[in-house]
Design an enzyme around this catalytic site. Structure first.
Site, mmCIF file in Angstrom:
data_model
loop_
_atom_site.group_PDB
_atom_site.id
_atom_site.type_symbol
_atom_site.label_atom_id
_atom_site.label_comp_id
_atom_site.label_asym_id
_atom_site.label_seq_id
_atom_site.Cartn_x
_atom_site.Cartn_y
_atom_site.Cartn_z
ATOM 1 N N HIS A 61 -10.686 -5.506 -5.318
ATOM 2 C CA HIS A 61 -11.904 -5.122 -4.611
ATOM 3 C C HIS A 61 -13.171 -5.552 -5.342
ATOM 4 O O HIS A 61 -14.171 -5.904 -4.704
ATOM 5 C CB HIS A 61 -11.912 -3.615 -4.370
ATOM 6 C CG HIS A 61 -11.090 -3.203 -3.201
ATOM 7 N ND1 HIS A 61 -11.464 -2.207 -2.330
ATOM 8 C CD2 HIS A 61 -9.902 -3.670 -2.738
ATOM 9 C CE1 HIS A 61 -10.549 -2.068 -1.388
ATOM 10 N NE2 HIS A 61 -9.582 -2.944 -1.627
ATOM 11 N N TRP A 82 4.540 0.850 1.375
ATOM 12 C CA TRP A 82 5.017 -0.373 2.020
ATOM 13 C C TRP A 82 6.512 -0.592 1.775
ATOM 14 O O TRP A 82 7.136 -1.377 2.484
ATOM 15 C CB TRP A 82 4.246 -1.575 1.500
ATOM 16 C CG TRP A 82 2.854 -1.694 2.036
ATOM 17 C CD1 TRP A 82 2.485 -2.292 3.215
ATOM 18 C CD2 TRP A 82 1.645 -1.257 1.421
ATOM 19 N NE1 TRP A 82 1.123 -2.233 3.365
ATOM 20 C CE2 TRP A 82 0.568 -1.601 2.273
ATOM 21 C CE3 TRP A 82 1.347 -0.594 0.226
ATOM 22 C CZ2 TRP A 82 -0.767 -1.319 1.977
ATOM 23 C CZ3 TRP A 82 0.021 -0.305 -0.066
ATOM 24 C CH2 TRP A 82 -1.015 -0.668 0.804
#
EC number: 1.11.1.5
Length: 357
Positions: free
Chosen positions: A116, A255
């Site tokens: 990020h 995930w």
């Protein structure tokens, strides 16, 4: 790396004590180039007003022929051994403080912070990115897309106190390298030289990707970061790590099963799980499997697009190929927008296991 990684005055100068320039670069005139050269020679940086009212980045303006900024990495005054010590401290803290996030540990969130802090870069004007370490300022840290990253930043503060000479930009990106390598991922080549910039150089919010879009959005978003299809699919494979958190991203779940080990499981799950599109408790649509795994719409888009699908299948069948491509793409992401001296060394770090620590 969480879901939000996919939703992803007049001209003034101040003197840096380090050999760095934060410079406006002229694109067509010798005058602008001369200003940039003199600024570097005098150890100054120049900046221009940000009157931007949208999320596309800063408007060029204060200097007549300027179209962007140049981030010049300062020349290296530390050796690989110095940065290995920083690496080791981060890795030791990672190993010892393993209860975070229900025993997932800090590795994934360190990767997300590195991603990020780098992913705010815009190739159109060279603003944003990891160079200035601007996540430490309120504007960037409180970007809704960065919810949860305060945990990674706090985790790294004791490291900064022990090694005050390292810039925040270098620290945040090095933390991501540690997160990948210590969780059994590939070696990530890394270069130092980022320099902390003042708060008014923080990029605007809205530059990080959304997780609820389709393949066209994914492709267009990554064009701003100057990545091709193969690099995009490789970068998204970092979703083998960690999980999504409803309170941070509006999505919930892991995930896959091995969420603190870096593997190619993300691609295997994309291809092999029985995915169903369902609404979660926040009212957002996500793909869920009977095993309790999830995929963001932007993840699932990789198997809905024929070009992306070919690469997903390749990485699912060949983890070594994924590791090679991810290493290159992630290293490139961490360096987006930075001009390094030609002789700037590339550091390759040993894991704690490789050092017998």
């Amino acid at each position: 790396m969480s879901a939000t990684a996919l939703r992803i005055a007049p001209i003034a100068s101040r003197t840096f004590q380090r050999r760095l320039g934060y410079l406006l670069a002229g694109v067509a005139t010798g005058a602008a180039a001369t200003v940039a050269y003199k600024a570097q020679k005098n150890n100054n940086y120049y900046k221009y007003n940000n009157n931007n009212n949208n999320n596309s980045g800063f408007k060029a303006g204060a200097l007549a022929a300027a179209a962007g900024v140049v981030h010049l990495a300062h020349e290296e005054d530390k050796k690989t051994a110095d940065y290995q010590k920083v690496y080791n401290l981060i890795a030791e803290r990672l190993r010892d403080d393993d209860e975070y996030d229900n025993y997932i540990g800090y590795g994934p969130v360190l990767v997300r912070l590195a991603w990020h802090s780098s992913g705010t870069w815009d190739k159109n004007d060279n603003t944003g990115g990891s160079y200035g370490g601007t996540y430490r300022y309120k504007k960037e840290s409180q970007d809704p897309s960065n919810a949860g990253l305060e945990n990674a930043a706090k985790f790294l503060e004791p490291v900064k106190k022990q090694f005050p000479w390292i810039s925040y930009g270098d620290l945040y990106t090095l933390g991501g390298v540690v997160g990948i390598q210590e969780l059994q991922g590939p070696k990530i080549p890394w270069r130092s030289g980022r320099t902390d910039l003042p708060e008014d150089m923080t990029p605007d919010n809205g530059r990080l990707p959304d997780g609820d879009k389709d393949a066209n959005y994914v492709r267009n978003f990554y064009k701003r970061l100057d990545f091709n299809d193969r690099e995009v699919v490789a970068l998204l494979g970092a979703h083998a790590l960690g999980k999504t958190h409803l309170k941070n991203s509006g999505f919930e779940g892991p995930w896959g099963a091995a969420n603190n080990i870096f593997t190619n499981e993300f691609y295997l799950n994309l291809l092999n799980e029985d995915w169903k599109l369902e609404k979660n408790d926040a009212g957002n649509l996500q793909y869920n499997s009977p095993k309790g795994y999830m995929m963001l719409p932007t993840d699932y888009a990789l198997i809905q697009d024929s070009n992306y699908l070919k690469i997903v299948k390749e990485y699912a069948a060949d983890q070594d190929a994924f590791f090679r491509d991810f290493s290159k793409a992630f290293a490139a992401l961490l360096e987006r927008g930075i001009d390094f001296p030609k002789n700037q060394p590339v550091h390759i770090f040993k894991t704690l296991d490789e050092q017998g620590l």
